[in-house]
Design an enzyme around this catalytic site. Sequence first.
Site, short mmCIF file in Angstrom:
data_model
loop_
_atom_site.label_atom_id
_atom_site.label_comp_id
_atom_site.label_asym_id
_atom_site.label_seq_id
_atom_site.Cartn_x
_atom_site.Cartn_y
_atom_site.Cartn_z
N PRO A 30 16.06 -19.70 -10.16
CA PRO A 30 17.35 -19.16 -9.72
C PRO A 30 18.51 -20.10 -10.09
O PRO A 30 19.62 -19.64 -10.39
CB PRO A 30 17.21 -19.05 -8.21
CG PRO A 30 15.73 -18.90 -7.98
CD PRO A 30 15.06 -19.68 -9.06
N ARG A 90 11.19 -18.23 -30.46
CA ARG A 90 12.46 -17.59 -30.86
C ARG A 90 12.29 -16.81 -32.17
O ARG A 90 13.02 -15.84 -32.41
CB ARG A 90 13.56 -18.65 -30.99
CG ARG A 90 14.07 -19.07 -29.63
CD ARG A 90 15.07 -20.19 -29.65
NE ARG A 90 15.48 -20.50 -28.27
CZ ARG A 90 16.05 -21.62 -27.88
NH1 ARG A 90 16.31 -22.58 -28.76
NH2 ARG A 90 16.39 -21.81 -26.62
N GLY A 123 26.90 10.46 -30.97
CA GLY A 123 27.51 11.13 -29.81
C GLY A 123 26.50 11.68 -28.82
O GLY A 123 25.57 10.98 -28.42
N GLU A 126 14.74 -16.22 -23.95
CA GLU A 126 14.39 -17.33 -24.88
C GLU A 126 15.63 -18.03 -25.43
O GLU A 126 15.56 -18.68 -26.49
CB GLU A 126 13.53 -16.85 -26.05
CG GLU A 126 12.32 -16.05 -25.69
CD GLU A 126 11.23 -16.88 -25.09
OE1 GLU A 126 10.87 -17.89 -25.70
OE2 GLU A 126 10.75 -16.52 -24.00
N GLY A 127 16.77 -17.88 -24.76
CA GLY A 127 18.00 -18.54 -25.22
C GLY A 127 19.07 -17.52 -25.54
O GLY A 127 18.87 -16.69 -26.44
N THR A 128 20.19 -17.58 -24.80
CA THR A 128 21.28 -16.63 -25.05
C THR A 128 21.96 -16.96 -26.39
O THR A 128 21.72 -18.03 -26.97
CB THR A 128 22.33 -16.72 -23.94
OG1 THR A 128 22.90 -18.05 -23.97
CG2 THR A 128 21.74 -16.46 -22.56
C1 LIG Z 1 13.52 -9.50 -19.19
C2 LIG Z 1 13.52 -10.98 -19.12
C3 LIG Z 1 12.33 -11.68 -19.28
C4 LIG Z 1 12.32 -13.07 -19.20
N1 LIG Z 1 11.12 -13.75 -19.33
C5 LIG Z 1 11.08 -15.09 -19.10
C6 LIG Z 1 9.83 -15.80 -19.09
O1 LIG Z 1 8.77 -15.24 -19.35
N2 LIG Z 1 9.84 -17.13 -18.78
C7 LIG Z 1 10.99 -17.80 -18.48
O2 LIG Z 1 10.92 -18.98 -18.20
N3 LIG Z 1 12.18 -17.16 -18.51
C8 LIG Z 1 12.26 -15.82 -18.80
N4 LIG Z 1 13.46 -15.16 -18.81
C9 LIG Z 1 14.67 -15.89 -18.47
C10 LIG Z 1 15.60 -16.11 -19.65
O3 LIG Z 1 15.05 -17.05 -20.53
C11 LIG Z 1 16.97 -16.51 -19.07
O4 LIG Z 1 17.53 -15.33 -18.54
C12 LIG Z 1 17.87 -17.10 -20.11
O5 LIG Z 1 17.42 -18.38 -20.45
C13 LIG Z 1 19.32 -17.20 -19.61
O6 LIG Z 1 19.39 -17.81 -18.38
P1 LIG Z 1 20.24 -17.15 -17.17
O7 LIG Z 1 19.87 -15.71 -17.12
O8 LIG Z 1 20.07 -17.98 -15.97
O9 LIG Z 1 21.74 -17.20 -17.66
P2 LIG Z 1 22.72 -18.45 -17.57
O10 LIG Z 1 22.08 -19.64 -18.16
O11 LIG Z 1 23.24 -18.55 -16.19
O12 LIG Z 1 23.87 -17.97 -18.54
C14 LIG Z 1 24.88 -17.03 -18.13
C15 LIG Z 1 25.91 -16.95 -19.26
O13 LIG Z 1 26.50 -18.25 -19.47
C16 LIG Z 1 26.32 -18.63 -20.84
N5 LIG Z 1 26.08 -20.09 -20.90
C17 LIG Z 1 25.14 -20.79 -20.21
N6 LIG Z 1 25.23 -22.11 -20.54
C18 LIG Z 1 26.22 -22.22 -21.46
C19 LIG Z 1 26.78 -23.33 -22.17
N7 LIG Z 1 26.33 -24.57 -22.02
N8 LIG Z 1 27.82 -23.07 -23.03
C20 LIG Z 1 28.29 -21.80 -23.21
N9 LIG Z 1 27.79 -20.72 -22.54
C21 LIG Z 1 26.78 -20.94 -21.69
C22 LIG Z 1 25.11 -17.87 -21.33
O14 LIG Z 1 25.14 -17.71 -22.74
C23 LIG Z 1 25.29 -16.54 -20.60
O15 LIG Z 1 26.19 -15.75 -21.30
C24 LIG Z 1 13.52 -13.78 -18.96
C25 LIG Z 1 14.72 -13.07 -18.84
C26 LIG Z 1 14.74 -11.69 -18.94
C27 LIG Z 1 16.05 -10.96 -18.82
#
Ligand SMILES: Cc1cc2nc3c(=O)[nH]c(=O)nc-3n(C[C@H](O)[C@H](O)[C@H](O)COP(=O)(O)OP(=O)(O)OC[C@H]3O[C@@H](n4cnc5c(N)ncnc54)[C@H](O)[C@@H]3O)c2cc1C
Length: 367
Positions: free
Chosen positions: A117, A236, A327, A349-351
């Site tokens: 979280p 990735r 549409g 796996e990384g935004t």
């Molecule tokens: C369907 C699904 C399956 C998943 N499966 C797994 C799994 O098997 N194992 C696991 O460990 N995780 C898993 N994840 C988690 C996923 O890897 C995370 O959601 C992802 O790493 C992003 O973390 P967050 O959602 O907390 O977003 P945050 O890190 O809170 O990011 C929120 C926003 O802020 C931006 N941001 C964050 N840091 C920076 C920065 N330094 N500079 C600029 N912008 C930034 C991000 O790009 C994003 O737009 C899963 C997620 C989903 C949705």
Amino acid sequence: MSLIPENLDELRGKAREFALREFTEEKIRKYEEEEKYPEEIRRKAFEAGFLDMSNPWGMLVAMEEFCRVDPGLGISALSAAFGSEVIMLFGSDYLKKKYLEPVLKGEKISGFAVTEPSAGSDVAGIRSRLERRGKGYVLNGEKIFITNGTVANHFYVLARSSPPPSPEKRHHGMTMVVVESSWPGFEAEQMKGKLGMRATSTAHLKFRDVEVPEENVIGEEGKGFYYVMTFFDISRIHVATQALGIAQGALDMFTEYIINNGLNNRETYQFALADMATRVHAARLLTYDAADRLFKFAPDPVKTSMAKYFAGETAVYVTDLALKYTGMQGVTSKLEKFYRDAKIEEIWEGTNEVEKLVISRMLLKKR
Ligand SMILES: Cc1cc2nc3c(=O)[nH]c(=O)nc-3n(C[C@H](O)[C@H](O)[C@H](O)COP(=O)(O)OP(=O)(O)OC[C@H]3O[C@@H](n4cnc5c(N)ncnc54)[C@H](O)[C@@H]3O)c2cc1C
């Protein structure tokens, strides 16, 4: 120059045939609506030989073709060994025999648990704790959004095993351990209502005083963060391939729409088609280039992040444009689901921002 081995055409054909036969409209709708893990499809895909980690190009091509037909079913079918690369690269012979072998035989499913979280992109922010007790350890903490969370037999879990030595070294002191889902103190709760990829299992995991034997530590204590980053260099590329499959699938649907509606000579549609096809081709080249380096044991994180970010963005772009031009027909067709599934590719796996940070930091470091 071809970046992909030429002998994969037959396997690609088989993967496409399998997906078109098994991923029926009825099954796609059923698993999506019920948010249910498609165990029968995973089993069939395994028996047909598509989950073969000794043939990484083959797995990549199968992923592309599966996601081209349906991303949720395709990813569930081919991600049963999720995270296993950490054991392959860093695990002891004991861990390989106990946890990797049954996964490779299709008997068990694995998961990779890092996100919490309070820690998504910022992996070093995790709070789960691994404490020494007697000859082993005790694990406490929680993980969210864990793929295969409700179906995996074991997880590769990252936890903090010692405090960071300094604010600059927050990534030190983390350890990876293998935790079995049958152990006392482990709990998995399915997370429902995701935007897309609803046929994949996603769970909130809780660890309360879970006893972990010493031999379940992966590699060296304190090196967990590095193992996670190494894993991302591999995973990735798989995510880029999923996104590529989605983008190609949307392009297929758009092409069919143009032909079926007699729009071949309409310039607007021609331009949109050319735009999509060019981006899909560029995403394919980036993905295969990154894969080629990895499979020759020379991964390039810059190329990998470029592929992951660009392919994810392409999947979203192509599905968005296809919906815009189709549409009413589009929003009530399979494109609607592809659009929702595509968005996930820009997150897990990384935004996109994280991938851009990797690219720019590494390029600047080289200078
Ligand atoms: C369907 C699904 C399956 C998943 N499966 C797994 C799994 O098997 N194992 C696991 O460990 N995780 C898993 N994840 C988690 C996923 O890897 C995370 O959601 C992802 O790493 C992003 O973390 P967050 O959602 O907390 O977003 P945050 O890190 O809170 O990011 C929120 C926003 O802020 C931006 N941001 C964050 N840091 C920076 C920065 N330094 N500079 C600029 N912008 C930034 C991000 O790009 C994003 O737009 C899963 C997620 C989903 C949705």
